[in-house]
Enzyme design. Sequence first.
Site: not given
Ligand SMILES: C=C1C[C@]23C[C@@]1(O)CC[C@H]2[C@@]12CCC[C@@](C)(C(=O)O1)[C@H]2[C@@H]3C(=O)O
Ligand SMILES: O=C(O)CCC(=O)C(=O)O
Ligand SMILES: [Fe+2]
Length: 368
Positions: A225, A227, A282, A292
């Site tokens: 994905h 961010d 990533h 982890r």
């Molecule tokens: C603000 C945010 C970005 C995120 C979704 C969220 O509501 C909180 C978690 C974030 C995260 C972290 C893991 C990968 C990701 C794609 C997810 O599912 O939750 C990201 C979201 C994002 O950056 O789109």
């Molecule tokens: O756990 C990690 O190293 C990456 C986590 C991540 O990609 C995220 O929280 O958006």
């Molecule tokens: Fe991420």
Amino acid sequence: MPSLSEAYLSHPVHLHHKHQDFNSLQELPDSYAWTQVDEHHSCNNYRQGVPVVDLNDPNAQKLIGHACQTWGVFQVVNHGIPMSLFSDIQRVGFDLFSLPLHQKLKAARSPNGVSGYGRARISCFFSKLMWSECFTILESPLHHFLQLWPHHYSKYCDVIVEYEKAMKKLAGKLMCLVLGSLGILKEDLQWAGPRGEFNGSRAALHLNSYPSCPDPDRAMGLAPHTDSTLITILYQNNVSGLQVLREGEGWVTVPPLSDGLLVNVGDLFHILSNGLYRSVLHRVLVNRNRQRLSVAYLYGPPQNDKISPHVKLVGPTRPALYRPVSWSEYLGTKAKHFNKALSTIQLHTSINSLFDVNESHNNSFRVN
Ligand SMILES: C=C1C[C@]23C[C@@]1(O)CC[C@H]2[C@@]12CCC[C@@](C)(C(=O)O1)[C@H]2[C@@H]3C(=O)O
Ligand SMILES: O=C(O)CCC(=O)C(=O)O
Ligand SMILES: [Fe+2]
């Protein structure tokens, strides 16, 4: 304009599978078994891998610019965050994820909410489950921490407040450097503030836990994905697993540095830079022996600001590639379109397809 906590109101995620107590599993259930279709290239010498930038280096800005352009990600050392804060946040994470499942579920994230305990939001795009659990905090953790630790919440809250404060300061500094490397000064961004303190910025703190896994080669910690942020600052404990996709090279492992933090370009910076600094794809793999833990500081613009390609990066030879979008609107788009979110807001299809990393890599990992 909706606030961040309202970003998903119209995109609830109902995760149908029951939550899992990972520690009770001796074998990988079929629902967690992914078919890996690509080899796990890993680069073990970090000096030749993801760039490491010393923030005390007088050339830091230039090095960061180069890293953003060529990798979309870099590690920073000499960032000014005391090591004790990393041990403290790690303690919070380990204590939180080792609570019994029924206790963690008292702080479960609601289907259309942002904060709380659960699985990665993107889980709903995959038919297989990820070997991880997470906890998201928007500003104050108080409400959920009271449910998790009715008698000890306050010491955990204190760590979060201190960590968020330190990250906010670092994020402002990094923003100045990343923007500066593109020739954009703090005066050019209304919300940067006179000293580049980026006061109106918003952020989410996201803790990830990847328990040790009985069959790591067939499991996925966190699927590929990008961010949805401007930038993300990631602390990883000293267990590796994070990989970034590098064009022409494949998946490159990012070895944790005990004194380092990882910074990656998110989709909103991709937009702001008009595609010059691309958000990096990533993922996280898991291992057999060690849990982890990672802590992501997901950093974005103020609530009412729309991010669009910066005027300094738009011209006759490079038109604006994306339309303006607020963070909450973009999160809603991501919740609907996942890795195609960036292309849904692109303005010039033919030019953009050259730059849109999400679109081109979307099929490189087969969804089971
Ligand atoms: C603000 C945010 C970005 C995120 C979704 C969220 O509501 C909180 C978690 C974030 C995260 C972290 C893991 C990968 C990701 C794609 C997810 O599912 O939750 C990201 C979201 C994002 O950056 O789109
Ligand atoms: O756990 C990690 O190293 C990456 C986590 C991540 O990609 C995220 O929280 O958006
Ligand atoms: Fe991420």
